[in-house]
Design a protein around this motif. Structure first.
Motif, PDB file in Angstrom:
ATOM      1  N   LEU A  20       0.848  -1.046  -0.099  1.00 47.60           N
ATOM      2  CA  LEU A  20      -0.101   0.071   0.021  1.00 47.60           C
ATOM      3  C   LEU A  20       0.870   1.243  -0.001  1.00 47.60           C
ATOM      4  CD1 LEU A  20      -2.995   1.178   0.023  1.00 47.60           C
ATOM      5  CD2 LEU A  20      -2.585   1.215   2.578  1.00 47.60           C
ATOM      6  N   VAL A  21       1.952   1.299   0.779  1.00 48.18           N
ATOM      7  CA  VAL A  21       3.012   2.321   0.663  1.00 48.18           C
ATOM      8  C   VAL A  21       3.480   2.570  -0.448  1.00 48.18           C
ATOM      9  CG1 VAL A  21       5.018   3.223   1.755  1.00 48.18           C
ATOM     10  CG2 VAL A  21       3.268   2.058   3.073  1.00 48.18           C
ATOM     11  N   ALA A  22       3.770   1.360  -1.202  1.00 49.40           N
ATOM     12  CA  ALA A  22       4.482   1.652  -2.396  1.00 49.40           C
ATOM     13  C   ALA A  22       3.329   2.296  -3.465  1.00 49.40           C
ATOM     14  CB  ALA A  22       5.001  -0.005  -3.089  1.00 49.40           C
ATOM     15  N   ALA A  23       2.248   1.594  -3.567  1.00 49.27           N
ATOM     16  CA  ALA A  23       1.169   2.165  -4.412  1.00 49.27           C
ATOM     17  C   ALA A  23       1.010   3.696  -4.187  1.00 49.27           C
ATOM     18  CB  ALA A  23      -0.052   1.339  -4.212  1.00 49.27           C
ATOM     19  N   GLN A  30     -10.320  10.912  -3.768  1.00 46.90           N
ATOM     20  CA  GLN A  30      -9.838   9.475  -3.531  1.00 46.90           C
ATOM     21  C   GLN A  30      -8.541   9.607  -2.948  1.00 46.90           C
ATOM     22  OE1 GLN A  30     -10.542   7.582  -7.309  1.00 46.90           O
ATOM     23  NE2 GLN A  30     -12.616   7.711  -7.039  1.00 46.90           N
ATOM     24  N   PHE A  31      -7.597  10.358  -3.509  1.00 42.63           N
ATOM     25  CA  PHE A  31      -6.075  10.312  -3.088  1.00 42.63           C
ATOM     26  C   PHE A  31      -5.908  10.592  -1.556  1.00 42.63           C
ATOM     27  CE2 PHE A  31      -1.712  12.212  -2.751  1.00 42.63           C
ATOM     28  CZ  PHE A  31      -1.152  11.077  -2.633  1.00 42.63           C
ATOM     29  N   SER A  32      -6.871  11.682  -1.260  1.00 47.06           N
ATOM     30  CA  SER A  32      -6.815  12.120   0.293  1.00 47.06           C
ATOM     31  C   SER A  32      -7.525  11.433   1.045  1.00 47.06           C
ATOM     32  CB  SER A  32      -7.584  13.468   0.173  1.00 47.06           C
ATOM     33  OG  SER A  32      -7.605  13.895   1.655  1.00 47.06           O
ATOM     34  N   ALA A  33      -8.535  10.438   0.806  1.00 45.26           N
ATOM     35  CA  ALA A  33      -9.106   9.376   1.470  1.00 45.26           C
ATOM     36  C   ALA A  33      -8.044   8.240   1.628  1.00 45.26           C
ATOM     37  CB  ALA A  33     -10.314   9.111   0.908  1.00 45.26           C
ATOM     38  N   LEU A  34      -7.297   7.859   0.422  1.00 37.38           N
ATOM     39  CA  LEU A  34      -6.479   6.818   0.559  1.00 37.38           C
ATOM     40  C   LEU A  34      -5.202   6.914   1.571  1.00 37.38           C
ATOM     41  CD1 LEU A  34      -5.178   4.022  -0.389  1.00 37.38           C
ATOM     42  CD2 LEU A  34      -4.145   5.483  -2.280  1.00 37.38           C
ATOM     43  N   ARG A  35      -4.973   8.474   1.569  1.00 37.67           N
ATOM     44  CA  ARG A  35      -3.840   8.814   2.485  1.00 37.67           C
ATOM     45  C   ARG A  35      -4.255   8.752   3.877  1.00 37.67           C
ATOM     46  NH1 ARG A  35      -1.326  14.251   0.362  1.00 37.67           N
ATOM     47  NH2 ARG A  35      -3.278  14.832   1.130  1.00 37.67           N
ATOM     48  N   VAL A  85      -6.362   6.820   5.214  1.00 35.78           N
ATOM     49  CA  VAL A  85      -6.498   5.338   5.399  1.00 35.78           C
ATOM     50  C   VAL A  85      -4.997   5.034   5.687  1.00 35.78           C
ATOM     51  CG1 VAL A  85      -7.020   2.866   4.972  1.00 35.78           C
ATOM     52  CG2 VAL A  85      -8.731   4.960   4.571  1.00 35.78           C
ATOM     53  N   LEU A  86      -4.151   5.208   4.955  1.00 36.26           N
ATOM     54  CA  LEU A  86      -2.621   4.798   5.139  1.00 36.26           C
ATOM     55  C   LEU A  86      -2.235   5.260   6.448  1.00 36.26           C
ATOM     56  CD1 LEU A  86      -0.241   3.331   4.239  1.00 36.26           C
ATOM     57  CD2 LEU A  86       0.267   5.376   2.676  1.00 36.26           C
ATOM     58  N   ASP A  87      -2.492   6.532   6.524  1.00 30.20           N
ATOM     59  CA  ASP A  87      -2.080   7.163   8.134  1.00 30.20           C
ATOM     60  C   ASP A  87      -2.508   6.349   9.231  1.00 30.20           C
ATOM     61  OD1 ASP A  87      -0.589   9.121   6.709  1.00 30.20           O
ATOM     62  OD2 ASP A  87      -2.180  10.544   6.737  1.00 30.20           O
ATOM     63  N   ARG A  88      -4.087   6.191   9.024  1.00 29.31           N
ATOM     64  CA  ARG A  88      -4.540   5.261  10.208  1.00 29.31           C
ATOM     65  C   ARG A  88      -3.676   3.818  10.480  1.00 29.31           C
ATOM     66  NH1 ARG A  88      -5.798   4.933  15.267  1.00 29.31           N
ATOM     67  NH2 ARG A  88      -7.471   3.261  15.548  1.00 29.31           N
ATOM     68  N   VAL A  89      -3.530   3.338   8.955  1.00 26.37           N
ATOM     69  CA  VAL A  89      -2.688   1.792   9.245  1.00 26.37           C
ATOM     70  C   VAL A  89      -1.510   2.121   9.695  1.00 26.37           C
ATOM     71  CG1 VAL A  89      -1.857   0.206   7.832  1.00 26.37           C
ATOM     72  CG2 VAL A  89      -4.035   1.050   7.136  1.00 26.37           C
ATOM     73  N   LYS A  90      -0.697   3.101   9.215  1.00 27.98           N
ATOM     74  CA  LYS A  90       0.753   3.111   9.987  1.00 27.98           C
ATOM     75  C   LYS A  90       0.544   3.473  11.502  1.00 27.98           C
ATOM     76  CE  LYS A  90       2.790   5.192   5.823  1.00 27.98           C
ATOM     77  NZ  LYS A  90       3.600   6.331   5.009  1.00 27.98           N
ATOM     78  N   GLN A 137      -7.098  -7.261  13.672  1.00 31.99           N
ATOM     79  CA  GLN A 137      -8.437  -7.209  13.335  1.00 31.99           C
ATOM     80  C   GLN A 137      -8.589  -5.664  12.525  1.00 31.99           C
ATOM     81  OE1 GLN A 137     -11.458  -7.972  16.207  1.00 31.99           O
ATOM     82  NE2 GLN A 137     -13.284  -8.029  14.845  1.00 31.99           N
ATOM     83  N   GLU A 138      -8.187  -4.842  13.321  1.00 32.70           N
ATOM     84  CA  GLU A 138      -8.497  -3.342  12.670  1.00 32.70           C
ATOM     85  C   GLU A 138      -7.876  -3.322  11.433  1.00 32.70           C
ATOM     86  OE1 GLU A 138      -8.257   1.435  13.934  1.00 32.70           O
ATOM     87  OE2 GLU A 138      -7.808  -0.175  15.403  1.00 32.70           O
ATOM     88  N   LEU A 139      -6.513  -3.655  11.566  1.00 30.65           N
ATOM     89  CA  LEU A 139      -5.663  -3.497  10.342  1.00 30.65           C
ATOM     90  C   LEU A 139      -6.261  -4.350   9.060  1.00 30.65           C
ATOM     91  CD1 LEU A 139      -2.209  -3.751  11.885  1.00 30.65           C
ATOM     92  CD2 LEU A 139      -3.030  -1.758  10.581  1.00 30.65           C
ATOM     93  N   THR A 140      -6.832  -5.504   9.212  1.00 29.08           N
ATOM     94  CA  THR A 140      -7.462  -6.339   8.218  1.00 29.08           C
ATOM     95  C   THR A 140      -8.593  -5.591   7.798  1.00 29.08           C
ATOM     96  OG1 THR A 140      -6.830  -8.444   9.442  1.00 29.08           O
ATOM     97  CG2 THR A 140      -8.534  -8.653   7.715  1.00 29.08           C
ATOM     98  N   ILE A 141      -9.619  -4.876   8.544  1.00 32.75           N
ATOM     99  CA  ILE A 141     -10.685  -4.262   7.983  1.00 32.75           C
ATOM    100  C   ILE A 141      -9.925  -2.909   7.018  1.00 32.75           C
ATOM    101  CG2 ILE A 141     -12.535  -2.909   8.697  1.00 32.75           C
ATOM    102  CD1 ILE A 141     -12.795  -4.467  11.196  1.00 32.75           C
ATOM    103  N   LEU A 142      -9.049  -2.414   7.768  1.00 36.73           N
ATOM    104  CA  LEU A 142      -8.648  -1.177   7.055  1.00 36.73           C
ATOM    105  C   LEU A 142      -7.896  -1.726   5.586  1.00 36.73           C
ATOM    106  CD1 LEU A 142      -6.971   0.782   9.972  1.00 36.73           C
ATOM    107  CD2 LEU A 142      -8.794   1.398   8.540  1.00 36.73           C
ATOM    108  N   LEU A 143      -7.002  -2.766   5.601  1.00 34.00           N
ATOM    109  CA  LEU A 143      -6.348  -3.254   4.685  1.00 34.00           C
ATOM    110  C   LEU A 143      -7.321  -3.820   3.228  1.00 34.00           C
ATOM    111  CD1 LEU A 143      -3.013  -4.312   5.813  1.00 34.00           C
ATOM    112  CD2 LEU A 143      -3.480  -2.168   4.505  1.00 34.00           C
ATOM    113  N   ARG A 144      -8.279  -4.702   3.732  1.00 30.09           N
ATOM    114  CA  ARG A 144      -9.070  -5.613   3.056  1.00 30.09           C
ATOM    115  C   ARG A 144     -10.778  -5.082   2.926  1.00 30.09           C
ATOM    116  NH1 ARG A 144      -6.647 -11.773   3.609  1.00 30.09           N
ATOM    117  NH2 ARG A 144      -4.600 -11.071   2.623  1.00 30.09           N
ATOM    118  N   GLY A 145     -11.119  -4.568   3.881  1.00 33.51           N
ATOM    119  CA  GLY A 145     -12.452  -4.364   3.813  1.00 33.51           C
ATOM    120  C   GLY A 145     -13.024  -3.125   3.259  1.00 33.51           C
ATOM    121  N   PRO A 146     -14.360  -3.124   2.842  1.00 36.66           N
ATOM    122  CA  PRO A 146     -14.765  -2.022   2.031  1.00 36.66           C
ATOM    123  C   PRO A 146     -14.958  -0.772   3.107  1.00 36.66           C
ATOM    124  CG  PRO A 146     -16.639  -3.560   2.617  1.00 36.66           C
ATOM    125  CD  PRO A 146     -15.301  -4.064   3.087  1.00 36.66           C
TER     126      PRO A 146
END
Length: 394
Positions: free
Chosen positions: A13-16, A62-67, A69-74, A89-98
């Motif tokens: 996700l960071v690379a993307a 969309q890019f702002s929203a992606l960023r 989510v990435l900040d929350r994941v980090k 569990q939270e990371l799974t939801i953030l990374l794979r969930g809608p």
């Protein structure tokens, strides 16, 4: 997701995100985007702008929203070196969930409960879509930039020609030659501006504009050559005028003789064009000092033609005046020849023939000579001589 799976997904996700960030920077700084943001576009380019600009806004949303989510994941991943079940569990939801709600226009919905149900997408799915969409937008912007450059290139030759004309006009004296340049400059600017309003619909300078610029360049080149050649042309012109003066003097002398020797010669007025031509040449010098090249070009051509015409007219009138004297001489010669013929035929004492000869001779040797009457008298003498000759043969 296991810890290893989470870490692997985060790396992806960071690379993307980094690739998308670079792509969005390219879009934001793209010259083609500057073109599409003009508020005076027309035609095809206006249609492309109407489609592309909202899409760029969507990409940024969309890019702002992606960023975010990435900040929350980090942030969640940084809480522990070995995340527990709750963090995984939270990371799974953030990374794979809608987790990202998108509206019908693709913009991220701030309040999913307001309005129509949004389209929920996963973080990685959104990242993949952002990479694809940003690449498409970049391609569109590249096309716009290329079209704008090609449009400018189509106008480049006429623009360069007009700039060269401006430089020549500056050398010649812009005050007298610059108005034509300015008028064409305005027309070129208007044509270029109109073409740039729709670069995706290829249009070049109009044929009449190109023709007028080429015509101006040629005219200014003529003026430049005129400026350089003027001293030599005026020298030749004055020399030619001296020849006219000589020709008119010769014609005047022939006139003087013809008017004295021939009655009612029917000649037009004697040639006397030199004074007016000299005054005209003085005006040429004034135009040259004032750098009034268009007027000088016209007037110089007029004077040159006038000098040529004056020389030809002087020669023609000289020939006309001299021709009268030649005609008298010819008639005298014919009369003498006929008189000699009468002697050979023993008709010298013929009374009527002698009377006709006397009448013709008197007309031819009286000054001024009545040429029409003398001609008729010589012809009468000739005819009667021929009649006598024919009678003698019978």
């Amino acid at each position: 997701m296991s810890r290893d799976e989470v870490d692997f997904a985060i790396v992806g996700l960071v690379a993307a995100h980094d690739r998308i960030s670079a792509a969005m920077y390219t879009v934001d700084a793209h010259p083609g985007l500057v073109v599409l943001r003009r508020n005076d576009l027309r035609g095809t380019t206006q249609a492309v702008a109407a489609e592309t600009l909202p899409r760029v806004d969507t990409l940024w949303s969309q890019f702002s929203a992606l960023r975010s989510v990435l900040d929350r994941v980090k942030a969640v991943r940084a809480e522990r070196s070995r995340p527990g079940d709750e963090e995984l569990q939270e990371l799974t939801i953030l990374l794979r969930g809608p987790v990202l709600p998108l509206g019908p226009d693709g913009m991220v919905v701030e309040d999913p409960l307001a309005g129509p149900p949004p389209n929920w997408v996963t973080t990685m799915g959104l990242a993949q879509e952002l990479e694809r969409a940003s690449a498409e937008v970049t391609d569109t912007l590249d096309d716009v930039q290329t079209a704008q450059a090609e449009t400018a290139h189509r106008f480049e030759p006429v623009s360069k020609a007009l700039e060269q004309a401006r430089q020549v006009a500056d050398v010649l004296g812009y005050a007298t030659t610059g108005s034509d340049v300015e008028r064409l400059d305005v027309r070129l600017a208007e044509a270029t501006f109109a073409a740039m309003r729709d670069p995706l619909d290829p249009v070049g300078p109009a044929a009449d504009l190109v023709r007028d610029v080429d015509g101006l360049a040629a005219k200014l080149a003529d003026y430049s050559r005129l400026r350089d050649a003027y001293p030599e042309r005026i020298r030749r012109l004055k020399a030619a005028l001296d020849e006219v003066a000589n020709a008119e003097a010769v014609a005047a002398a022939a006139y003087s003789i013809a008017l004295e020797k021939i009655a009612n010669p029917g000649l037009p007025a004697a040639p006397d064009a030199v004074p007016a031509l000299r005054a005209h040449i003085a005006q040429l010098d004034q135009l040259h000092r004032e750098q009034r090249w268009p007027r000088l070009a016209d007037e110089l051509s007029i004077v040159e033609r006038s000098v040529t015409a004056a020389r030809e007219r002087a020669a023609h009138l000289h020939q006309a005046a001299d021709g009268l004297m030649q005609r008298r001489a010819e008639l005298r010669g014919r009369l003498d020849a006929y008189r000699a013929r009468t002697g050979r035929m023993a008709l010298a004492e013929h009374a009527q023939l002698s009377e006709l000869h006397r009448a013709a001779q008197e007309l031819l040797y009286t000054s001024p000579c009545d040429l029409p009457a003398a001609t008729r008298a010589v012809v009468a003498y000739q005819r009667y001589l021929n009649e006598l000759t024919e009678r003698g043969h019978r």
